[in-house]
Structure formats: structure tokens, C-alpha cells
Design an enzyme around this catalytic site. Sequence first.
Site, PDB file in Angstrom:
ATOM      1  N   SER A   9       0.856  -1.192   0.000  1.00  0.00           N
ATOM      2  CA  SER A   9       0.000   0.000   0.000  1.00  0.00           C
ATOM      3  C   SER A   9       0.885   1.233   0.000  1.00  0.00           C
ATOM      4  O   SER A   9       1.683   1.438   0.915  1.00  0.00           O
ATOM      5  CB  SER A   9      -0.875   0.010   1.256  1.00  0.00           C
ATOM      6  OG  SER A   9      -1.317   1.333   1.497  1.00  0.00           O
ATOM      7  N   HIS A  34      -1.202  -1.310  -4.281  1.00  0.00           N
ATOM      8  CA  HIS A  34      -2.476  -0.996  -3.605  1.00  0.00           C
ATOM      9  C   HIS A  34      -2.553   0.516  -3.399  1.00  0.00           C
ATOM     10  O   HIS A  34      -1.657   1.127  -2.828  1.00  0.00           O
ATOM     11  CB  HIS A  34      -2.519  -1.735  -2.264  1.00  0.00           C
ATOM     12  CG  HIS A  34      -3.804  -1.612  -1.525  1.00  0.00           C
ATOM     13  ND1 HIS A  34      -4.929  -2.344  -1.841  1.00  0.00           N
ATOM     14  CD2 HIS A  34      -4.161  -0.822  -0.472  1.00  0.00           C
ATOM     15  CE1 HIS A  34      -5.906  -2.030  -1.012  1.00  0.00           C
ATOM     16  NE2 HIS A  34      -5.478  -1.083  -0.182  1.00  0.00           N
ATOM     17  N   ASP A  36      -4.708   3.593  -1.970  1.00  0.00           N
ATOM     18  CA  ASP A  36      -5.747   3.930  -0.992  1.00  0.00           C
ATOM     19  C   ASP A  36      -6.290   5.336  -1.223  1.00  0.00           C
ATOM     20  O   ASP A  36      -5.562   6.324  -1.079  1.00  0.00           O
ATOM     21  CB  ASP A  36      -5.174   3.841   0.422  1.00  0.00           C
ATOM     22  CG  ASP A  36      -4.974   2.405   0.876  1.00  0.00           C
ATOM     23  OD1 ASP A  36      -5.947   1.622   0.802  1.00  0.00           O
ATOM     24  OD2 ASP A  36      -3.854   2.070   1.286  1.00  0.00           O
ATOM     25  N   MET A  38      -8.777   8.135   0.074  1.00  0.00           N
ATOM     26  CA  MET A  38      -9.528   8.552   1.269  1.00  0.00           C
ATOM     27  C   MET A  38      -9.984   9.995   1.102  1.00  0.00           C
ATOM     28  O   MET A  38      -9.233  10.825   0.582  1.00  0.00           O
ATOM     29  CB  MET A  38      -8.638   8.437   2.508  1.00  0.00           C
ATOM     30  CG  MET A  38      -8.040   7.047   2.692  1.00  0.00           C
ATOM     31  SD  MET A  38      -7.113   6.957   4.225  1.00  0.00           S
ATOM     32  CE  MET A  38      -6.441   5.300   4.118  1.00  0.00           C
ATOM     33  N   HIS A  72      -8.370   1.023  -3.788  1.00  0.00           N
ATOM     34  CA  HIS A  72      -9.245   0.804  -2.633  1.00  0.00           C
ATOM     35  C   HIS A  72      -9.923   2.140  -2.336  1.00  0.00           C
ATOM     36  O   HIS A  72      -9.303   3.044  -1.784  1.00  0.00           O
ATOM     37  CB  HIS A  72      -8.383   0.319  -1.460  1.00  0.00           C
ATOM     38  CG  HIS A  72      -9.121   0.172  -0.175  1.00  0.00           C
ATOM     39  ND1 HIS A  72      -8.491  -0.055   1.029  1.00  0.00           N
ATOM     40  CD2 HIS A  72     -10.455   0.216   0.117  1.00  0.00           C
ATOM     41  CE1 HIS A  72      -9.388  -0.142   1.988  1.00  0.00           C
ATOM     42  NE2 HIS A  72     -10.591   0.033   1.471  1.00  0.00           N
ATOM     43  N   MET A  74     -12.117   4.606  -0.431  1.00  0.00           N
ATOM     44  CA  MET A  74     -12.738   4.927   0.863  1.00  0.00           C
ATOM     45  C   MET A  74     -13.252   6.351   0.710  1.00  0.00           C
ATOM     46  O   MET A  74     -12.724   7.299   1.315  1.00  0.00           O
ATOM     47  CB  MET A  74     -11.691   4.820   1.985  1.00  0.00           C
ATOM     48  CG  MET A  74     -11.251   3.376   2.258  1.00  0.00           C
ATOM     49  SD  MET A  74      -9.659   3.253   3.100  1.00  0.00           S
ATOM     50  CE  MET A  74      -8.547   3.345   1.704  1.00  0.00           C
ATOM     51  N   MET A 143     -11.129  -6.104   5.583  1.00  0.00           N
ATOM     52  CA  MET A 143     -10.322  -5.159   6.366  1.00  0.00           C
ATOM     53  C   MET A 143     -10.008  -5.780   7.725  1.00  0.00           C
ATOM     54  O   MET A 143     -10.914  -6.212   8.444  1.00  0.00           O
ATOM     55  CB  MET A 143     -11.084  -3.853   6.596  1.00  0.00           C
ATOM     56  CG  MET A 143     -11.340  -3.005   5.363  1.00  0.00           C
ATOM     57  SD  MET A 143      -9.880  -2.560   4.420  1.00  0.00           S
ATOM     58  CE  MET A 143      -8.930  -1.629   5.626  1.00  0.00           C
ATOM     59  N   GLY A 148      -8.578   3.994   7.198  1.00  0.00           N
ATOM     60  CA  GLY A 148      -8.245   5.398   7.406  1.00  0.00           C
ATOM     61  C   GLY A 148      -6.759   5.668   7.585  1.00  0.00           C
ATOM     62  O   GLY A 148      -6.281   6.725   7.197  1.00  0.00           O
ATOM     63  N   PHE A 149      -6.061   4.707   8.147  1.00  0.00           N
ATOM     64  CA  PHE A 149      -4.648   4.955   8.454  1.00  0.00           C
ATOM     65  C   PHE A 149      -3.823   3.686   8.269  1.00  0.00           C
ATOM     66  O   PHE A 149      -4.325   2.588   8.496  1.00  0.00           O
ATOM     67  CB  PHE A 149      -4.498   5.437   9.905  1.00  0.00           C
ATOM     68  CG  PHE A 149      -5.299   6.679  10.181  1.00  0.00           C
ATOM     69  CD1 PHE A 149      -4.814   7.928   9.833  1.00  0.00           C
ATOM     70  CD2 PHE A 149      -6.573   6.576  10.734  1.00  0.00           C
ATOM     71  CE1 PHE A 149      -5.574   9.066  10.057  1.00  0.00           C
ATOM     72  CE2 PHE A 149      -7.346   7.711  10.959  1.00  0.00           C
ATOM     73  CZ  PHE A 149      -6.849   8.956  10.616  1.00  0.00           C
ATOM     74  N   ASP A 185      -6.435  -6.580   4.184  1.00  0.00           N
ATOM     75  CA  ASP A 185      -5.807  -5.256   4.255  1.00  0.00           C
ATOM     76  C   ASP A 185      -5.804  -4.752   5.698  1.00  0.00           C
ATOM     77  O   ASP A 185      -6.860  -4.585   6.299  1.00  0.00           O
ATOM     78  CB  ASP A 185      -6.608  -4.300   3.359  1.00  0.00           C
ATOM     79  CG  ASP A 185      -6.001  -2.915   3.255  1.00  0.00           C
ATOM     80  OD1 ASP A 185      -4.911  -2.685   3.811  1.00  0.00           O
ATOM     81  OD2 ASP A 185      -6.626  -2.067   2.584  1.00  0.00           O
ATOM     82  N   GLY A 186      -4.596  -4.499   6.212  1.00  0.00           N
ATOM     83  CA  GLY A 186      -4.464  -3.867   7.525  1.00  0.00           C
ATOM     84  C   GLY A 186      -3.667  -4.685   8.514  1.00  0.00           C
ATOM     85  O   GLY A 186      -4.079  -5.793   8.877  1.00  0.00           O
ATOM     86  N   GLY A 187      -2.520  -4.173   8.901  1.00  0.00           N
ATOM     87  CA  GLY A 187      -1.723  -4.822   9.938  1.00  0.00           C
ATOM     88  C   GLY A 187      -1.096  -6.130   9.532  1.00  0.00           C
ATOM     89  O   GLY A 187      -0.739  -6.943  10.396  1.00  0.00           O
ATOM     90  N   GLY A 207       1.359  -2.203   3.994  1.00  0.00           N
ATOM     91  CA  GLY A 207       1.843  -0.829   3.853  1.00  0.00           C
ATOM     92  C   GLY A 207       3.102  -0.617   4.665  1.00  0.00           C
ATOM     93  O   GLY A 207       4.223  -0.649   4.149  1.00  0.00           O
TER      94      GLY A 207
HETATM   95  C1  DX5 Z   1      -6.052   1.454   5.698  1.00  0.00           C
HETATM   96  C2  DX5 Z   1      -5.602   1.166   4.287  1.00  0.00           C
HETATM   97  C3  DX5 Z   1      -4.514   0.188   4.195  1.00  0.00           C
HETATM   98  C4  DX5 Z   1      -3.232   0.606   4.865  1.00  0.00           C
HETATM   99  C5  DX5 Z   1      -2.508  -0.619   5.298  1.00  0.00           C
HETATM  100  O1  DX5 Z   1      -7.227   2.166   5.656  1.00  0.00           O
HETATM  101  O2  DX5 Z   1      -6.685   0.698   3.526  1.00  0.00           O
HETATM  102  O3  DX5 Z   1      -4.278  -0.192   2.853  1.00  0.00           O
HETATM  103  O4  DX5 Z   1      -2.383   1.360   4.055  1.00  0.00           O
HETATM  104  O5  DX5 Z   1      -1.376  -0.241   6.023  1.00  0.00           O
HETATM  105  P1  DX5 Z   1      -0.680  -1.243   7.034  1.00  0.00           P
HETATM  106  O6  DX5 Z   1      -0.203  -2.417   6.234  1.00  0.00           O
HETATM  107  O7  DX5 Z   1       0.434  -0.420   7.573  1.00  0.00           O
HETATM  108  O8  DX5 Z   1      -1.698  -1.618   8.061  1.00  0.00           O
HETATM  109 ZN    ZN Z   2      -6.317  -0.255   1.569  1.00  0.00          ZN
END
Ligand code: DX5
Ligand code: ZN
Length: 234
Positions: A9, A34, A36, A38, A72, A74, A143, A148-149, A185-187, A207
Site C-alpha cells: 500500500s 495498492h 488507498d 480517502m 481501494h 474509501m 479489512m 483510514g490509516f 488489508d491492515g496490519g 503498507g
Molecule cells: C487502511 C488502508 C490500508 C493501509 C494498510 O485504511 O486501507 O491499505 O495502508 O497499512 P498497514 O499495512 O500499515 O496496516
Molecule cells: Zn487499503
Amino acid sequence: MQNYRIAPSILSADFSRLGEEVQAVLRAGADWIHFDVMDNHYVPNLTIGPLVCEALRPHVALDGKPAIIDVHLMATPVDRLVPDFARAGADIVSFHPEASQHVDRTLSLIHDEGMKAGLVFNPATPLDYLDHVMDRLDVILIMSVNPGFGGQSFIASALPKIAAARQRIERYREGSGREILLEVDGGVKVDNIAAIAQAGACTFVAGSAVFGAPDADGGYSGAIGALRGALPRH
Ligand code: DX5
Ligand code: ZN
């Protein structure tokens, strides 16, 4: 299931050098990019849109072969943005069902614009949205953080949800012969990617795990290699 994909990401990339950053992760072994989007409305953060996608398009290639731009969304309204991303060269557009007034219509719109379509499920969003749209989906994105972050911790309840989505995909495949990709996606990190794959995911957004990798640990190729190396072989 052998066919795993790593999708860095760019939310965690150096935004002043995005072209170089996508080149670097592709050279380091990334499969997809990827992207993102937002809007500070659907999620409390503001990032990038179709203009940046268009500017990056020529850089999302390795040895002259284009790689996938995995958008993606959002942002609301979703439909307004779909043709813009098609013109900007996106390959996949995934959106959150809560962000669209008419999920089925948005899926059609994405396909009509020549792209693949995905539905994204927040941690508290039930998979019921899949009940009537499997034949219109190319990707299901679960997710494992609230959107968001970047840099948030993986929410463990995503694992049984991934397994439930995998069951739906397999049932659908048996009836239709058609493959739907299951993305998370996420963590996602080296220490949890195996469990995420065991639960049934095949495509992994990462990411901070990629763009935050220290040079001392081999930088981007070290990070992508470590993620891939942690994946189960079966
Ligand atoms: C969060 C995004 C993710 C984010 C993942 O809203 O959709 O794609 O960038 O970042 P990491 O891998 O650091 O959780
Ligand atoms: Zn994403």
C-alpha cells in the site's frame, strides 16, 4: 491457492517520490500496487485520487510489463469516481458497500468501465452483502483494521471472517467454476501472514511492513521476501 500476491500500500510510501517508490517495490518483488483513496468524509483522512493514479500509471510496470493498480476506494459518492479511475488506468476498483447507495449498480459500472470489481468489508460489516453479488465480484477485500490509516494493529476477529469468506468463495467456485480473489488489508506483518493465509486469503496488502522496512533488514526486497517466505506452501 499457491498463487499468493503481495500488494504494497503506497499510503506508507514517500509521497514526494511516488513514481520511484512504486518502481522500487515492483523491483523488490511486489505483485500489485495498492492505492488507498480517502476523502476525509467516509474515513477521517485525505489522500490521493485519479490524478495521482494517472501520473503513476506509467511507473507501475516492471521490464515494460504493466502491473496491477489495485484501487481501494474509501470515498463517497463511489459512482462519481469510477469512470475517473478507469481513465486513469486503474485495473481493480474495490469499494465499501456502505459507501454506495446501490451496490449492484456500482459493480456494473466498474465492469462497464473495463475494470475488475471488489467489495470491501470493514471489521464490523457482515459478509451478508455477498449474498446476491458473487457473480459480479472479482475480489473480496477483508479489512483487518478500521480504514483510514496505515500502521494499525491487525484485528484478530478478521481471521474467522476470512475463513467464512473463503468458504463462500469455494462454494461459489464449485457451482460456477469462477475464481474470486480473497484479499486482506491492515496490519499484515511477517508474524501474522501465515495465519492469514491459513484462514484462506491469497492476496495481502502490506503498507508499513514494506515501506517502513529498515535498510538494515534488506529494505523493500527484504520485507517482501520475508512476507513471501513466511507464507505456507501446500
Ligand atoms: C487502511 C488502508 C490500508 C493501509 C494498510 O485504511 O486501507 O491499505 O495502508 O497499512 P498497514 O499495512 O500499515 O496496516
Ligand atoms: Zn487499503
